[in-house]
Scaffold this motif. Structure first.
Motif, PDB file in Angstrom:
ATOM      1  N   ILE A 188      83.961  21.842 105.317  1.00 26.99           N
ATOM      2  CA  ILE A 188      83.262  22.610 106.357  1.00 26.99           C
ATOM      3  C   ILE A 188      84.243  23.053 107.432  1.00 26.99           C
ATOM      4  O   ILE A 188      84.222  24.213 107.869  1.00 26.99           O
ATOM      5  CB  ILE A 188      82.097  21.788 106.957  1.00 26.99           C
ATOM      6  N   SER A 189      85.123  22.159 107.848  1.00 25.20           N
ATOM      7  CA  SER A 189      86.130  22.507 108.863  1.00 25.20           C
ATOM      8  C   SER A 189      87.070  23.600 108.366  1.00 25.20           C
ATOM      9  O   SER A 189      87.454  24.497 109.123  1.00 25.20           O
ATOM     10  CB  SER A 189      86.946  21.274 109.262  1.00 25.20           C
ATOM     11  N   ALA A 190      87.443  23.539 107.097  1.00 25.63           N
ATOM     12  CA  ALA A 190      88.303  24.579 106.525  1.00 25.63           C
ATOM     13  C   ALA A 190      87.599  25.928 106.552  1.00 25.63           C
ATOM     14  O   ALA A 190      88.205  26.951 106.909  1.00 25.63           O
ATOM     15  CB  ALA A 190      88.702  24.216 105.098  1.00 25.63           C
ATOM     16  N   CYS A 191      86.317  25.931 106.195  1.00 26.81           N
ATOM     17  CA  CYS A 191      85.544  27.182 106.227  1.00 26.81           C
ATOM     18  C   CYS A 191      85.397  27.684 107.659  1.00 26.81           C
ATOM     19  O   CYS A 191      85.501  28.893 107.911  1.00 26.81           O
ATOM     20  CB  CYS A 191      84.169  26.972 105.595  1.00 26.81           C
ATOM     21  N   GLU A 192      85.178  26.778 108.575  1.00 28.46           N
ATOM     22  CA  GLU A 192      85.053  27.149 109.992  1.00 28.46           C
ATOM     23  C   GLU A 192      86.331  27.811 110.478  1.00 28.46           C
ATOM     24  O   GLU A 192      86.305  28.878 111.089  1.00 28.46           O
ATOM     25  CB  GLU A 192      84.741  25.894 110.823  1.00 28.46           C
ATOM     26  N   LYS A 193      87.471  27.217 110.170  1.00 28.44           N
ATOM     27  CA  LYS A 193      88.750  27.773 110.616  1.00 28.44           C
ATOM     28  C   LYS A 193      89.066  29.093 109.910  1.00 28.44           C
ATOM     29  O   LYS A 193      89.800  29.913 110.437  1.00 28.44           O
ATOM     30  CB  LYS A 193      89.873  26.765 110.403  1.00 28.44           C
ATOM     31  N   GLY A 194      88.491  29.280 108.725  1.00 30.72           N
ATOM     32  CA  GLY A 194      88.701  30.519 107.979  1.00 30.72           C
ATOM     33  C   GLY A 194      87.666  31.596 108.288  1.00 30.72           C
ATOM     34  O   GLY A 194      87.655  32.640 107.656  1.00 30.72           O
ATOM     35  N   GLY A 195      86.781  31.325 109.244  1.00 35.20           N
ATOM     36  CA  GLY A 195      85.766  32.312 109.617  1.00 35.20           C
ATOM     37  C   GLY A 195      84.677  32.476 108.573  1.00 35.20           C
ATOM     38  O   GLY A 195      83.997  33.494 108.532  1.00 35.20           O
ATOM     39  N   GLN A 196      84.487  31.474 107.741  1.00 34.30           N
ATOM     40  CA  GLN A 196      83.503  31.534 106.657  1.00 34.30           C
ATOM     41  C   GLN A 196      82.261  30.731 107.026  1.00 34.30           C
ATOM     42  O   GLN A 196      81.966  29.700 106.454  1.00 34.30           O
ATOM     43  CB  GLN A 196      84.138  31.005 105.363  1.00 34.30           C
ATOM     44  N   TRP A 197      81.518  31.223 108.021  1.00 38.63           N
ATOM     45  CA  TRP A 197      80.380  30.465 108.534  1.00 38.63           C
ATOM     46  C   TRP A 197      79.286  30.286 107.495  1.00 38.63           C
ATOM     47  O   TRP A 197      78.636  29.242 107.467  1.00 38.63           O
ATOM     48  CB  TRP A 197      79.839  31.095 109.814  1.00 38.63           C
ATOM     49  N   GLN A 198      79.074  31.289 106.625  1.00 38.90           N
ATOM     50  CA  GLN A 198      78.033  31.149 105.604  1.00 38.90           C
ATOM     51  C   GLN A 198      78.363  30.019 104.641  1.00 38.90           C
ATOM     52  O   GLN A 198      77.498  29.219 104.272  1.00 38.90           O
ATOM     53  CB  GLN A 198      77.842  32.457 104.805  1.00 38.90           C
ATOM     54  N   GLN A 199      79.617  29.951 104.227  1.00 36.50           N
ATOM     55  CA  GLN A 199      80.058  28.885 103.314  1.00 36.50           C
ATOM     56  C   GLN A 199      79.960  27.524 104.003  1.00 36.50           C
ATOM     57  O   GLN A 199      79.542  26.543 103.392  1.00 36.50           O
ATOM     58  CB  GLN A 199      81.498  29.153 102.849  1.00 36.50           C
ATOM     59  N   ALA A 200      80.342  27.471 105.279  1.00 32.93           N
ATOM     60  CA  ALA A 200      80.253  26.219 106.035  1.00 32.93           C
ATOM     61  C   ALA A 200      78.799  25.758 106.130  1.00 32.93           C
ATOM     62  O   ALA A 200      78.497  24.577 105.925  1.00 32.93           O
ATOM     63  CB  ALA A 200      80.845  26.401 107.435  1.00 32.93           C
ATOM     64  N   LEU A 201      77.912  26.689 106.406  1.00 35.89           N
ATOM     65  CA  LEU A 201      76.487  26.354 106.520  1.00 35.89           C
ATOM     66  C   LEU A 201      75.931  25.905 105.174  1.00 35.89           C
ATOM     67  O   LEU A 201      75.165  24.941 105.096  1.00 35.89           O
ATOM     68  CB  LEU A 201      75.714  27.552 107.062  1.00 35.89           C
ATOM     69  N   TRP A 202      76.336  26.575 104.098  1.00 34.95           N
ATOM     70  CA  TRP A 202      75.884  26.206 102.753  1.00 34.95           C
ATOM     71  C   TRP A 202      76.313  24.769 102.432  1.00 34.95           C
ATOM     72  O   TRP A 202      75.515  23.976 101.927  1.00 34.95           O
ATOM     73  CB  TRP A 202      76.438  27.184 101.720  1.00 34.95           C
TER      74      TRP A 202
END
Length: 143
Positions: free
Chosen positions: A92-106
């Protein structure tokens, strides 16, 4: 690297030495080396465990490599290594730092289905990812 010197010193590498080396790579932001070591473990018939995958995923997160972190998350599950709260938090943190909020939320929403209880890190990372996603969406609306 000390890890590479082990065979010359007639010291056999094992899961503990590999995990320690991957963790050192993670702390130093050396995500490529962490992934290379994970691959070398497989070639040496040392099966990575949850610690191996979590450290490598965290290395990718610190290296701003959200795609690699997501790939590791999938590989871990295919290897029958069940993700834990640390696995989810790192992905989730990796997705957050990569601007991938949808993936983080999923990923965050998948935690209860995997019988993994979100912790403070998981909540903070997904909230931050959504906040950044909203800011990005708002910047497209402003004329």
């Amino acid at each position: 690297m000390l890890f590479e010197a082990m065979p010359k010193a007639k010291v056999q590498s094992n899961i503990i030495s590999c995990n320690a080396t991957i963790s050192a790579c993670e702390k130093d932001g050396q995500w490529q080396q962490a992934l290379e070591l994970l691959e070398a473990m497989l070639k040496a018939r040392l099966l990575p465990d949850i610690i191996s995958y979590n450290a490598a995923t965290s290395a990718c997160e610190k290296g701003l490599q959200w795609q690699q972190a997501a790939m590791l998350f999938e590989v871990m599950q295919k290897a029958n290594v069940l993700p834990d709260v640390i696995s989810y938090g790192a992905a989730i943190s990796a997705c957050e730092k990569g601007g991938q909020w949808q993936q983080a939320l999923w990923l965050f929403e998948a935690m209860p289905m995997a019988n993994v209880k979100p912790d403070e890190i998981s909540y903070c990372a997904v909230i931050s990812a959504c906040e950044k996603g909203r800011a990005m969406a708002a910047s497209f609306v402003v004329v």
